[in-house]
Design a protein around this motif. Structure first.
Motif, PDB file in Angstrom:
ATOM      1  N   LEU A 173      19.272  13.197  -0.907  1.00 14.99           N
ATOM      2  CA  LEU A 173      20.121  12.112  -0.420  1.00 14.99           C
ATOM      3  C   LEU A 173      21.088  12.700   0.595  1.00 14.99           C
ATOM      4  N   SER A 174      20.898  12.368   1.876  1.00 17.10           N
ATOM      5  CA  SER A 174      21.706  12.938   2.953  1.00 17.10           C
ATOM      6  C   SER A 174      22.566  11.875   3.613  1.00 17.10           C
ATOM      7  N   GLY A 175      23.637  12.342   4.255  1.00 16.24           N
ATOM      8  CA  GLY A 175      24.407  11.479   5.137  1.00 16.24           C
ATOM      9  C   GLY A 175      25.418  10.588   4.465  1.00 16.24           C
ATOM     10  N   SER A 176      25.592  10.688   3.170  1.00 16.42           N
ATOM     11  CA  SER A 176      26.593   9.869   2.488  1.00 16.42           C
ATOM     12  C   SER A 176      27.119  10.633   1.286  1.00 16.42           C
ATOM     13  N   CYS A 177      28.226  10.144   0.752  1.00 12.89           N
ATOM     14  CA  CYS A 177      28.845  10.773  -0.401  1.00 12.89           C
ATOM     15  C   CYS A 177      28.498   9.974  -1.647  1.00 12.89           C
ATOM     16  N   ILE A 178      27.877  10.582  -2.638  1.00 12.63           N
ATOM     17  CA  ILE A 178      27.408   9.825  -3.797  1.00 12.63           C
ATOM     18  C   ILE A 178      28.544   9.384  -4.710  1.00 12.63           C
ATOM     19  N   CYS A 179      29.776   9.827  -4.414  1.00  8.53           N
ATOM     20  CA  CYS A 179      30.889   9.349  -5.233  1.00  8.53           C
ATOM     21  C   CYS A 179      31.454   8.034  -4.703  1.00  8.53           C
ATOM     22  N   CYS A 180      30.940   7.555  -3.554  1.00  5.63           N
ATOM     23  CA  CYS A 180      31.435   6.267  -3.033  1.00  5.63           C
ATOM     24  C   CYS A 180      30.329   5.547  -2.274  1.00  5.63           C
ATOM     25  N   SER A 181      30.189   5.797  -0.961  1.00  5.30           N
ATOM     26  CA  SER A 181      29.228   5.040  -0.153  1.00  5.30           C
ATOM     27  C   SER A 181      27.785   5.252  -0.580  1.00  5.30           C
ATOM     28  N   GLY A 182      27.494   6.393  -1.209  1.00  4.98           N
ATOM     29  CA  GLY A 182      26.123   6.672  -1.618  1.00  4.98           C
ATOM     30  C   GLY A 182      25.819   6.367  -3.069  1.00  4.98           C
ATOM     31  N   ILE A 183      26.787   5.799  -3.795  1.00  5.83           N
ATOM     32  CA  ILE A 183      26.590   5.606  -5.230  1.00  5.83           C
ATOM     33  C   ILE A 183      25.484   4.597  -5.526  1.00  5.83           C
TER      34      ILE A 183
ATOM     35  N   ASP B  16      34.343  13.598  -5.049  1.00  2.00           N
ATOM     36  CA  ASP B  16      35.382  13.154  -5.982  1.00  2.00           C
ATOM     37  C   ASP B  16      34.676  12.985  -7.326  1.00  2.00           C
ATOM     38  N   ALA B  17      34.692  14.027  -8.130  1.00  2.00           N
ATOM     39  CA  ALA B  17      33.865  14.088  -9.343  1.00  2.00           C
ATOM     40  C   ALA B  17      34.268  13.042 -10.378  1.00  2.00           C
ATOM     41  N   CYS B  18      35.549  12.714 -10.434  1.00  2.00           N
ATOM     42  CA  CYS B  18      36.011  11.718 -11.410  1.00  2.00           C
ATOM     43  C   CYS B  18      35.493  10.334 -11.042  1.00  2.00           C
ATOM     44  N   THR B  19      35.585   9.984  -9.763  1.00  2.00           N
ATOM     45  CA  THR B  19      35.078   8.691  -9.304  1.00  2.00           C
ATOM     46  C   THR B  19      33.572   8.603  -9.478  1.00  2.00           C
ATOM     47  N   LEU B  20      32.875   9.698  -9.235  1.00  2.00           N
ATOM     48  CA  LEU B  20      31.424   9.731  -9.402  1.00  2.00           C
ATOM     49  C   LEU B  20      31.041   9.357 -10.829  1.00  2.00           C
ATOM     50  N   MET B  21      31.685   9.956 -11.801  1.00  2.00           N
ATOM     51  CA  MET B  21      31.350   9.670 -13.198  1.00  2.00           C
ATOM     52  C   MET B  21      31.763   8.263 -13.607  1.00  2.00           C
ATOM     53  N   GLU B  22      32.817   7.762 -12.991  1.00  2.00           N
ATOM     54  CA  GLU B  22      33.292   6.416 -13.303  1.00  2.00           C
ATOM     55  C   GLU B  22      32.270   5.366 -12.885  1.00  2.00           C
ATOM     56  N   PHE B  23      31.609   5.585 -11.736  1.00  2.00           N
ATOM     57  CA  PHE B  23      30.693   4.583 -11.180  1.00  2.00           C
ATOM     58  C   PHE B  23      29.229   4.810 -11.537  1.00  2.00           C
ATOM     59  N   LEU B  24      28.835   6.075 -11.764  1.00  2.00           N
ATOM     60  CA  LEU B  24      27.418   6.371 -11.949  1.00  2.00           C
ATOM     61  C   LEU B  24      26.831   5.703 -13.172  1.00  2.00           C
ATOM     62  N   GLY B  25      27.584   5.657 -14.250  1.00  2.00           N
ATOM     63  CA  GLY B  25      27.037   5.120 -15.492  1.00  2.00           C
ATOM     64  C   GLY B  25      26.913   3.609 -15.532  1.00  2.00           C
TER      65      GLY B  25
ATOM     66  N   PRO C 108      24.129   8.023 -21.357  1.00  2.00           N
ATOM     67  CA  PRO C 108      25.299   8.076 -20.471  1.00  2.00           C
ATOM     68  C   PRO C 108      25.365   9.438 -19.778  1.00  2.00           C
ATOM     69  N   PRO C 109      25.620   9.459 -18.473  1.00  2.00           N
ATOM     70  CA  PRO C 109      25.641  10.729 -17.725  1.00  2.00           C
ATOM     71  C   PRO C 109      26.724  11.676 -18.243  1.00  2.00           C
ATOM     72  N   ILE C 110      26.408  12.958 -18.214  1.00  2.00           N
ATOM     73  CA  ILE C 110      27.413  13.978 -18.501  1.00  2.00           C
ATOM     74  C   ILE C 110      27.592  14.824 -17.249  1.00  2.00           C
TER      75      ILE C 110
END
Length: 299
Positions: free
Chosen positions: A62-72, A99-108, A117-119
């Motif tokens: 997954l390129s070109g975006s941040c998976i903690c926000c626009s790429g989630i 932003d690891a905290c935001t990533l975990m907040e949205f990924l699940g 649930p993701p760890i």
């Protein structure tokens, strides 16, 4: 149900090294890993380096975006489309400024019911922990909701420094288990539970950095790689590249870590995107990359 393990950590901390280790060990235990790689510029270059460990249909870049926000959303869709396997495990490597905290907040949110649930596992570079200047807050953010923290870059590190780093980590995350890679038992990872820590939020823009890529010509010798890395400003915290050295049949991969160390190794196969120079950090602009390349070639 299938475990999802997300690997986070600052640029150059050793996430890819840990990911290789996890893939090898999980495979040896009879698990079937699916790997997702995220990077600002070109995750395909990194993805190719895992071909000897996982099949092409078991890895996604997954390129070109941040998976903690626009790429989630793309990340979530990618996970949900993974084919169900016997003893499947999904491994996600986030880019080094996530932003690891935001990533975990949205990924699940919105994952299929067949997934646990993701760890999160955080990789901490003991040598450079909290020596990032203005990026210290981001680095600390990347450990706050991790269930497991893996210490790296321990070579030639005094025992006192290690103790100080562990104590500092515990001040921000009292619940995580802290280990070195040598003590990591992957058979226990699927049994880890998501951490319920209340994360201290950061300005999300601190996780958004400039990035750039440029075509990289064939180089006359390896010394040109060191010259290019030296010519790029220190504000560029991550440098990666793949090129061909004159007279050699195979391609060469190189990277410069935030502390300036340069590592060079053979590249696995032929880069699908062609030879490239990739950078992340302030000053990542086409003319800056071109100037560094031209300077190295004209020495």
């Amino acid at each position: 149900m299938e475990p999802i393990i997300t690997v986070v950590g600052f640029l150059g901390a050793g996430k890819t090294t840990l990911l290789r280790y996890l893939i090898e060990k999980f495979t040896n235990y009879g698990w079937q890993p699916f790997v997702i790689l995220n990077d600002y510029e070109n995750a395909n270059m990194d993805a190719q380096q895992f071909r000897q460990q996982v099949k092409l249909n078991s890895i996604k870049a997954l390129s070109g975006s941040c998976i903690c926000c626009s790429g989630i959303v793309e990340l979530r869709h990618t996970v949900n489309r993974i084919q169900e396997r016997k003893k499947g495990v999904t491994l996600i490597e986030a880019n080094g400024t996530s932003d690891a905290c935001t990533l975990m907040e949205f990924l699940g949110v919105g994952l299929n019911n067949r997934f646990l649930p993701p760890i999160q596992i955080s990789v901490v570079d003991v040598k450079n922990w909290q020596k990032r200047g203005e990026h210290n807050e981001l680095e600390r953010n990347q450990i706050q909701v991790s269930s497991l923290i893996v210490l790296t870059h321990l070579e030639h590190i005094a025992a006192k420094r290690k103790e100080i780093v562990i104590a500092d980590i515990k001040a921000s995350n009292t619940l995580a288990k802290i280990i070195t890679m040598d003590n990591l038992d992957v058979s226990l990872l699927p049994e880890l539970l998501p951490l319920k820590n209340k994360a201290q939020k950061i300005d999300h823009q601190k996780a958004h950095w400039a990035s750039c890529s440029s075509n990289l010509p064939e180089l006359p010798d390896v010394s040109c790689i060191y010259s290019i890395c030296k010519a790029l400003p220190k504000s560029i915290l991550r440098v990666k590249g793949c090129t061909k050295i004159d007279g050699e049949n195979n391609y060469t991969y190189f990277e410069r870590n935030p502390d300036g160390e340069v590592f060079i190794r053979p590249f696995n196969g032929i880069p699908v995107t062609g030879t490239k120079l990739l950078t992340i950090g302030l000053g990542s602009e086409p003319h800056v990359l071109k100037k560094a390349i031209d300077s190295a070639l004209n020495q």
